[in-house]
Design a protein around this motif. Structure first.
Motif, short mmCIF file in Angstrom:
data_model
loop_
_atom_site.label_atom_id
_atom_site.label_comp_id
_atom_site.label_asym_id
_atom_site.label_seq_id
_atom_site.Cartn_x
_atom_site.Cartn_y
_atom_site.Cartn_z
N MET A 1 78.63 28.03 74.99
CA MET A 1 77.38 28.80 74.88
C MET A 1 77.67 30.28 75.13
O MET A 1 78.38 30.63 76.07
N SER A 2 77.14 31.14 74.30
CA SER A 2 77.36 32.57 74.45
C SER A 2 76.11 33.31 74.93
O SER A 2 76.09 34.52 75.00
N ILE A 3 75.07 32.55 75.27
CA ILE A 3 73.85 33.11 75.85
C ILE A 3 73.62 32.41 77.19
O ILE A 3 73.65 31.19 77.29
N ARG A 4 73.39 33.21 78.22
CA ARG A 4 73.09 32.66 79.55
C ARG A 4 71.63 32.94 79.87
O ARG A 4 71.17 34.08 79.74
N VAL A 5 70.90 31.91 80.28
CA VAL A 5 69.48 32.05 80.58
C VAL A 5 69.22 31.63 82.02
O VAL A 5 69.61 30.53 82.43
N GLU A 6 68.59 32.50 82.78
CA GLU A 6 68.20 32.21 84.16
C GLU A 6 66.69 32.35 84.28
O GLU A 6 66.14 33.39 83.91
N ARG A 7 66.04 31.32 84.79
CA ARG A 7 64.58 31.34 84.94
C ARG A 7 64.21 31.33 86.42
O ARG A 7 64.79 30.59 87.20
N ASP A 8 63.27 32.17 86.78
CA ASP A 8 62.70 32.15 88.13
C ASP A 8 61.25 31.70 87.99
O ASP A 8 60.39 32.48 87.58
N ALA A 30 76.94 31.88 65.86
CA ALA A 30 76.48 30.96 66.89
C ALA A 30 75.57 31.67 67.88
O ALA A 30 74.53 31.13 68.30
N THR A 31 75.96 32.88 68.28
CA THR A 31 75.14 33.65 69.22
C THR A 31 73.79 33.99 68.61
O THR A 31 72.75 33.92 69.28
N ALA A 32 73.78 34.36 67.33
CA ALA A 32 72.52 34.67 66.66
C ALA A 32 71.59 33.47 66.67
O ALA A 32 70.39 33.60 66.94
N ALA A 33 72.14 32.29 66.40
CA ALA A 33 71.33 31.07 66.39
C ALA A 33 70.82 30.74 67.79
O ALA A 33 69.67 30.32 67.97
N GLU A 34 71.66 30.96 68.80
CA GLU A 34 71.26 30.69 70.19
C GLU A 34 70.13 31.61 70.61
O GLU A 34 69.17 31.19 71.28
N GLU A 41 62.01 28.83 72.20
CA GLU A 41 61.77 27.94 73.35
C GLU A 41 60.79 28.58 74.34
O GLU A 41 59.91 27.90 74.88
N PHE A 42 60.94 29.89 74.56
CA PHE A 42 60.06 30.59 75.50
C PHE A 42 58.60 30.54 75.07
O PHE A 42 57.69 30.66 75.89
N ARG A 43 58.35 30.42 73.77
CA ARG A 43 56.97 30.35 73.29
C ARG A 43 56.23 29.17 73.91
O ARG A 43 55.01 29.21 74.10
#
Length: 256
Positions: A1-8, A30-34, A41-43
């Motif tokens: 994975m080339s995108i890191r997501v952190e949720r608070d 791959a990064t563009a698709a991620e 997903e955030f929607r």
């Protein structure tokens, strides 16, 4: 994975990090698709009410498309396939507020992300530039996105000067591209603080305000973007000639 997501989930803020530090956070397919998948997903995630987007490391926020990516193009002067078109939140119909936190270089395709953020926080060492013309490429999408955020003369100068000149964080702040400057390393924390304030407000009112702000300029932006594929297809040098220029161009640059 080339995108890191952190949720608070307490604050309602998510931090999205381009995590390709060794590649200066350049974006491959791959990064563009991620990225597109994350925005979509955030929607549907009600726990996310505001977002900060940034890049890993201290050298670059993002340096645009990964030069190693091969993107076949249709044999027509009236169309072009651009893998970066869908990397921004607005392109994926996300109307939750997004704050960009920039450190180091932000150039070329980085403007697809900066152009769809509500505002930009930058470290003092950030620089902004557009290399397209240097390598025989039309700056279309990038120039159009920045024309919505910068005075005409400034975006024209940045787009035309290519790699010969970089816009400093100070100058970017003076002309309104950047809304807040921080010491290096403090840009993400500052962006998160702003995002936390926004996320604490009723989300319906916030998203409606985002839509209202964008509606003020959407007509002009949409009309300009509709011309971009043809301008690129007609004005770009062949890929092999671009590669020659990319390999041969060197030298320094001036920071303004």
């Amino acid at each position: 994975m080339s995108i890191r997501v952190e949720r608070d989930k307490v604050s309602g803020v998510a931090v999205v990090t381009l995590d390709r530090e060794a590649k200066h956070n350049a974006i491959d397919l791959a990064t563009a698709a991620e990225l597109a998948a994350v925005w979509r997903e955030f929607r549907f995630d009600e726990s996310v009410r505001a977002v900060v987007v940034t890049g890993a490391g201290s050298k670059a926020f993002c340096t645009g498309i990964d030069r190693g990516v091969d993107v076949p193009q249709p044999p027509s002067p009236y169309s072009i396939d651009d893998p970066l078109i869908s990397i921004g939140p607005k392109a994926n119909d996300l109307w939750k507020p997004v704050v960009a936190a920039v450190r180091g270089m932000a150039c070329g395709g980085a403007f697809y992300l900066l152009g769809e953020a509500e505002f930009v926080v930058a470290a003092d060492d950030a620089t902004f530039f557009d290399p397209h013309t240097t390598y025989g490429m039309v700056s279309a999408y990038e120039a159009i996105y920045m024309a919505q955020r910068m005075p005409f003369g400034e975006v024209a100068r940045m787009s035309l000067m290519g790699t010969a000149e970089r816009l400093s964080a100070r100058r970017a702040h003076e002309i309104g591209l950047v809304s807040e400057l921080t010491p290096p390393g403090e840009e993400v924390a500052a962006a998160v603080r702003s995002a936390e304030v926004i996320a604490s407000y009723p989300t319906g009112a916030v998203q409606g305000t985002v839509r209202a702000v964008w509606a003020a300029k959407e007509g002009a932006r949409s009309a300009a973007l509709a011309q971009a594929p043809q301008l690129i297809a007609l004005g770009n040098l062949p890929p092999e000639r671009q590669a020659e220029l990319f390999g041969s161009r060197g030298g320094g640059f001036r920071v303004r």
